[in-house]
Design a protein around this motif. Structure first.
Motif, PDB file in Angstrom:
ATOM      1  N   THR A 191       0.926  -1.246   0.054  1.00 37.82           N
ATOM      2  CA  THR A 191       0.050   0.094   0.164  1.00 37.82           C
ATOM      3  C   THR A 191       0.871   1.133   0.039  1.00 37.82           C
ATOM      4  O   THR A 191       0.660   2.225  -0.881  1.00 37.82           O
ATOM      5  N   ASN A 192       1.782   1.360   0.775  1.00 32.70           N
ATOM      6  CA  ASN A 192       2.954   2.379   0.863  1.00 32.70           C
ATOM      7  C   ASN A 192       3.589   2.569  -0.526  1.00 32.70           C
ATOM      8  O   ASN A 192       3.698   3.794  -0.872  1.00 32.70           O
ATOM      9  N   ALA A 222       2.851   6.115  -2.881  1.00 31.78           N
ATOM     10  CA  ALA A 222       3.861   6.778  -3.116  1.00 31.78           C
ATOM     11  C   ALA A 222       4.299   6.945  -4.550  1.00 31.78           C
ATOM     12  O   ALA A 222       4.751   8.077  -5.112  1.00 31.78           O
ATOM     13  N   ILE A 254       5.844   3.123   7.526  1.00 33.88           N
ATOM     14  CA  ILE A 254       5.859   4.424   7.005  1.00 33.88           C
ATOM     15  C   ILE A 254       4.322   5.131   7.056  1.00 33.88           C
ATOM     16  O   ILE A 254       4.283   6.263   7.511  1.00 33.88           O
ATOM     17  N   GLY A 255       3.144   4.339   6.917  1.00 31.90           N
ATOM     18  CA  GLY A 255       2.161   4.816   6.918  1.00 31.90           C
ATOM     19  C   GLY A 255       1.437   5.625   5.522  1.00 31.90           C
ATOM     20  O   GLY A 255       2.489   6.144   4.817  1.00 31.90           O
ATOM     21  N   PRO A 256       0.202   5.452   5.243  1.00 33.04           N
ATOM     22  CA  PRO A 256      -0.381   6.001   4.004  1.00 33.04           C
ATOM     23  C   PRO A 256      -0.019   7.398   3.701  1.00 33.04           C
ATOM     24  O   PRO A 256       0.510   7.784   2.689  1.00 33.04           O
ATOM     25  N   ALA A 301       3.715   8.195   3.152  1.00 34.15           N
ATOM     26  CA  ALA A 301       4.118   7.601   1.532  1.00 34.15           C
ATOM     27  C   ALA A 301       3.602   8.334   0.640  1.00 34.15           C
ATOM     28  O   ALA A 301       4.381   8.574  -0.342  1.00 34.15           O
ATOM     29  N   PHE A 355      13.009   2.140   0.631  1.00 35.41           N
ATOM     30  CA  PHE A 355      11.854   2.630   0.092  1.00 35.41           C
ATOM     31  C   PHE A 355      12.061   3.299  -1.319  1.00 35.41           C
ATOM     32  O   PHE A 355      11.234   2.922  -2.257  1.00 35.41           O
TER      33      PHE A 355
END
Length: 268
Positions: free
Chosen positions: A86-87, A91, A145-147, A150, A188
């Motif tokens: 998702t992250n 991104a 990291i979180g949405p 990201a 990332f």
């Protein structure tokens, strides 16, 4: 392909592999190198597209195990793999939308050594300042990291459309500002490069489809292979050492290189 063409392809591929995943701008280096050596590859930027694909393949190989696990677990709610997928997708979204809209105008207007030099210097300054003033890291892995973070990193990546900015540099700087630990920020950035650069490659190849020429396959093959091998070494080296050395040396390198380019452009 003559000897000069072979050596030029080898050099361009090596520079792509060396710079793509460091925060020093591969596009900027290729623009400058093309100017310095008078490189004339296949029309339509097909050669540059191919060597970028070689660098992407190196990251896919390094992270093959992680990518396989993410692909297998992304469909299961609540898993680490789903959070990671998702992250990465969030991104990637800003570059997909904004890049598709602005790719043409930016390529026409900004791809010149003057822009590269200024972007190198400003980006170098930003790296040095942020390394010194960044918040204490609170995020140690990609799933953490979180949405929202990201998505913000993804908007940072959009800045890299300006040649000389550096895709990896923009994403790493954005991640550091959000409290991501150095190694996690680099990882990332590397993983985000896969969908971003694959999308750019497919788009560019479609645009250049009428310029594809079988007679240039030898030169393209040399550049692709060299970029792949060099990028493979660079990614593994960066991951092994980035927590220790940080990103400041890359910032100083950018400033020195940018200043040298401005001097060279002024005197020629």
């Amino acid at each position: 392909m003559d000897l000069a063409g072979f050596l030029s392809a080898l050099l361009m591929g090596a520079v792509e592999g060396l710079t793509e995943f460091l925060p020093i701008s591969s596009t900027g280096h290729l623009v400058l190198l093309r100017e310095l050596i008078g490189f004339e590859g296949p029309p339509g930027n097909v050669f540059e597209i191919a060597i970028q694909l070689g660098a992407v393949c190196a990251v896919v190989l390094v992270y093959w195990g992680d990518l396989w696990r993410i692909a297998g677990g992304m469909w299961r709610p609540g898993t680490v793999e789903r959070f990671a997928a998702t992250n990465i997708l969030l991104a990637f979204l800003p570059a997909l939308v904004i890049g598709g809209l602005l790719h043409g105008p930016i390529t026409r207007l900004l791809f010149n050594p003057w822009v590269v030099a200024v972007a190198l210097i400003l980006g170098g300054m930003a790296i040095i300042v942020i390394e010194r003033r960044r918040p204490v890291p609170s995020i140690g892995s990609i799933p953490e990291i979180g949405p929202m973070a990201a998505l913000l990193i993804g908007f940072g990546q959009v800045l890299a459309m300006v040649p000389g900015t550096s895709r990896s540099g923009a994403t790493i700087i954005a991640a550091l500002l959000l409290g991501v630990e150095r190694r996690a920020a680099a990882e990332f950035s590397f993983l985000l490069a896969i969908p971003t650069m694959l999308a750019a490659t497919v788009y560019s190849l479609w645009k250049a489809r009428h310029d594809l020429d079988l007679s240039s396959l030898g030169q393209i093959g040399v550049g692709f292979a060299v970029a792949f091998v060099v990028a493979l070494v660079v990614v593994r080296t960066v991951l092994a050492s980035i927590s220790r050395i940080g990103f400041t040396p890359f910032g100083w390198y950018r400033i020195v290189l940018g200043a040298f380019i401005l001097l060279w452009l002024s005197l020629r």
